[in-house]
Design a protein around this motif. Structure first.
Motif, PDB file in Angstrom:
ATOM      1  N   ALA A  28       2.517 -40.347  71.480  1.00  0.00           N
ATOM      2  CA  ALA A  28       3.480 -39.325  71.897  1.00  0.00           C
ATOM      3  C   ALA A  28       4.334 -38.866  70.713  1.00  0.00           C
ATOM      4  O   ALA A  28       4.648 -37.679  70.592  1.00  0.00           O
ATOM      5  CB  ALA A  28       4.359 -39.866  73.014  1.00  0.00           C
ATOM      6  N   ASP A  29       4.691 -39.794  69.853  1.00  0.00           N
ATOM      7  CA  ASP A  29       5.479 -39.428  68.667  1.00  0.00           C
ATOM      8  C   ASP A  29       4.684 -38.495  67.753  1.00  0.00           C
ATOM      9  O   ASP A  29       5.215 -37.525  67.226  1.00  0.00           O
ATOM     10  CB  ASP A  29       5.892 -40.678  67.890  1.00  0.00           C
ATOM     11  N   TYR A  30       3.420 -38.811  67.570  1.00  0.00           N
ATOM     12  CA  TYR A  30       2.571 -37.954  66.748  1.00  0.00           C
ATOM     13  C   TYR A  30       2.453 -36.558  67.361  1.00  0.00           C
ATOM     14  O   TYR A  30       2.496 -35.553  66.654  1.00  0.00           O
ATOM     15  CB  TYR A  30       1.173 -38.559  66.566  1.00  0.00           C
ATOM     16  N   LEU A  31       2.314 -36.513  68.669  1.00  0.00           N
ATOM     17  CA  LEU A  31       2.190 -35.219  69.333  1.00  0.00           C
ATOM     18  C   LEU A  31       3.476 -34.410  69.214  1.00  0.00           C
ATOM     19  O   LEU A  31       3.434 -33.193  69.038  1.00  0.00           O
ATOM     20  CB  LEU A  31       1.819 -35.400  70.802  1.00  0.00           C
ATOM     21  N   GLN A  32       4.638 -35.067  69.297  1.00  0.00           N
ATOM     22  CA  GLN A  32       5.905 -34.355  69.141  1.00  0.00           C
ATOM     23  C   GLN A  32       6.040 -33.790  67.739  1.00  0.00           C
ATOM     24  O   GLN A  32       6.428 -32.636  67.560  1.00  0.00           O
ATOM     25  CB  GLN A  32       7.081 -35.288  69.429  1.00  0.00           C
ATOM     26  N   ILE A  33       5.711 -34.591  66.748  1.00  0.00           N
ATOM     27  CA  ILE A  33       5.791 -34.120  65.359  1.00  0.00           C
ATOM     28  C   ILE A  33       4.824 -32.972  65.147  1.00  0.00           C
ATOM     29  O   ILE A  33       5.174 -31.947  64.545  1.00  0.00           O
ATOM     30  CB  ILE A  33       5.486 -35.288  64.390  1.00  0.00           C
ATOM     31  N   PHE A  34       3.607 -33.121  65.650  1.00  0.00           N
ATOM     32  CA  PHE A  34       2.603 -32.068  65.508  1.00  0.00           C
ATOM     33  C   PHE A  34       3.055 -30.795  66.205  1.00  0.00           C
ATOM     34  O   PHE A  34       2.886 -29.691  65.674  1.00  0.00           O
ATOM     35  CB  PHE A  34       1.267 -32.555  66.085  1.00  0.00           C
ATOM     36  N   GLY A  35       3.658 -30.931  67.383  1.00  0.00           N
ATOM     37  CA  GLY A  35       4.140 -29.768  68.120  1.00  0.00           C
ATOM     38  C   GLY A  35       5.243 -29.034  67.373  1.00  0.00           C
ATOM     39  O   GLY A  35       5.270 -27.803  67.321  1.00  0.00           O
ATOM     40  N   LYS A  36       6.169 -29.782  66.776  1.00  0.00           N
ATOM     41  CA  LYS A  36       7.257 -29.157  66.016  1.00  0.00           C
ATOM     42  C   LYS A  36       6.703 -28.412  64.805  1.00  0.00           C
ATOM     43  O   LYS A  36       7.127 -27.297  64.504  1.00  0.00           O
ATOM     44  CB  LYS A  36       8.265 -30.210  65.568  1.00  0.00           C
ATOM     45  N   LYS A  37       5.768 -29.034  64.119  1.00  0.00           N
ATOM     46  CA  LYS A  37       5.192 -28.383  62.939  1.00  0.00           C
ATOM     47  C   LYS A  37       4.384 -27.149  63.341  1.00  0.00           C
ATOM     48  O   LYS A  37       4.381 -26.148  62.639  1.00  0.00           O
ATOM     49  CB  LYS A  37       4.322 -29.369  62.155  1.00  0.00           C
ATOM     50  N   THR A  38       3.711 -27.217  64.480  1.00  0.00           N
ATOM     51  CA  THR A  38       2.945 -26.072  64.960  1.00  0.00           C
ATOM     52  C   THR A  38       3.873 -24.917  65.325  1.00  0.00           C
ATOM     53  O   THR A  38       3.595 -23.761  65.007  1.00  0.00           O
ATOM     54  CB  THR A  38       2.099 -26.470  66.187  1.00  0.00           C
ATOM     55  N   ALA A  39       5.003 -25.227  65.966  1.00  0.00           N
ATOM     56  CA  ALA A  39       5.975 -24.188  66.322  1.00  0.00           C
ATOM     57  C   ALA A  39       6.551 -23.549  65.068  1.00  0.00           C
ATOM     58  O   ALA A  39       6.716 -22.324  65.001  1.00  0.00           O
ATOM     59  CB  ALA A  39       7.082 -24.783  67.179  1.00  0.00           C
ATOM     60  N   GLN A  40       6.833 -24.360  64.055  1.00  0.00           N
ATOM     61  CA  GLN A  40       7.365 -23.832  62.800  1.00  0.00           C
ATOM     62  C   GLN A  40       6.327 -22.939  62.115  1.00  0.00           C
ATOM     63  O   GLN A  40       6.659 -21.860  61.612  1.00  0.00           O
ATOM     64  CB  GLN A  40       7.749 -24.979  61.873  1.00  0.00           C
ATOM     65  N   ALA A  41       5.079 -23.349  62.123  1.00  0.00           N
ATOM     66  CA  ALA A  41       4.024 -22.539  61.520  1.00  0.00           C
ATOM     67  C   ALA A  41       3.874 -21.224  62.272  1.00  0.00           C
ATOM     68  O   ALA A  41       3.643 -20.177  61.661  1.00  0.00           O
ATOM     69  CB  ALA A  41       2.701 -23.302  61.521  1.00  0.00           C
ATOM     70  N   GLY A  42       4.022 -21.252  63.596  1.00  0.00           N
ATOM     71  CA  GLY A  42       3.949 -20.026  64.390  1.00  0.00           C
ATOM     72  C   GLY A  42       5.049 -19.043  64.014  1.00  0.00           C
ATOM     73  O   GLY A  42       4.812 -17.840  63.914  1.00  0.00           O
ATOM     74  N   LYS A  43       6.260 -19.551  63.804  1.00  0.00           N
ATOM     75  CA  LYS A  43       7.365 -18.680  63.401  1.00  0.00           C
ATOM     76  C   LYS A  43       7.091 -18.048  62.040  1.00  0.00           C
ATOM     77  O   LYS A  43       7.343 -16.859  61.835  1.00  0.00           O
ATOM     78  CB  LYS A  43       8.675 -19.465  63.355  1.00  0.00           C
ATOM     79  N   GLU A  44       6.575 -18.850  61.116  1.00  0.00           N
ATOM     80  CA  GLU A  44       6.262 -18.320  59.786  1.00  0.00           C
ATOM     81  C   GLU A  44       5.157 -17.278  59.858  1.00  0.00           C
ATOM     82  O   GLU A  44       5.222 -16.238  59.180  1.00  0.00           O
ATOM     83  CB  GLU A  44       5.866 -19.462  58.857  1.00  0.00           C
ATOM     84  N   LEU A  45       4.142 -17.524  60.661  1.00  0.00           N
ATOM     85  CA  LEU A  45       3.055 -16.559  60.806  1.00  0.00           C
ATOM     86  C   LEU A  45       3.549 -15.262  61.437  1.00  0.00           C
ATOM     87  O   LEU A  45       3.090 -14.174  61.076  1.00  0.00           O
ATOM     88  CB  LEU A  45       1.925 -17.141  61.638  1.00  0.00           C
TER      89      LEU A  45
END
Length: 75
Positions: A28-45
């Motif tokens: 679950a911790d890995y998924l939370q970190i991955f989700g945050k990084k994915t959201a940040q990448a989406g904003k940058e894109l």
């Protein structure tokens, strides 16, 4: 036929074991970190997309001006 059944059963067991290990070691911790990084990448894109669209409209304006100048200079 029996080999195929064994492969299916082995695949199901392996999947269950991997799921257990994933949950046990804090998946679950890995998924939370991955989700945050994915959201940040989406904003940058999204920002890159906006910049590309703005650049595209500027190029169209320059091309229109160039066409007008060419039409003015060619009799």
């Amino acid at each position: 036929m029996i080999k195929a059944i064994l492969k299916v059963v082995l695949g199901i067991l392996l999947g269950i074991i991997l799921l257990y290990l994933f949950i046990y070691y804090g998946g679950a911790d890995y998924l939370q970190i991955f989700g945050k990084k994915t959201a940040q990448a989406g904003k940058e894109l999204k920002q890159y997309e906006k910049d590309v669209k703005d650049a595209g409209s500027k190029i169209e304006e320059v091309l229109e001006k160039a066409k007008d100048k060419v039409k003015e200079n060619i009799p």
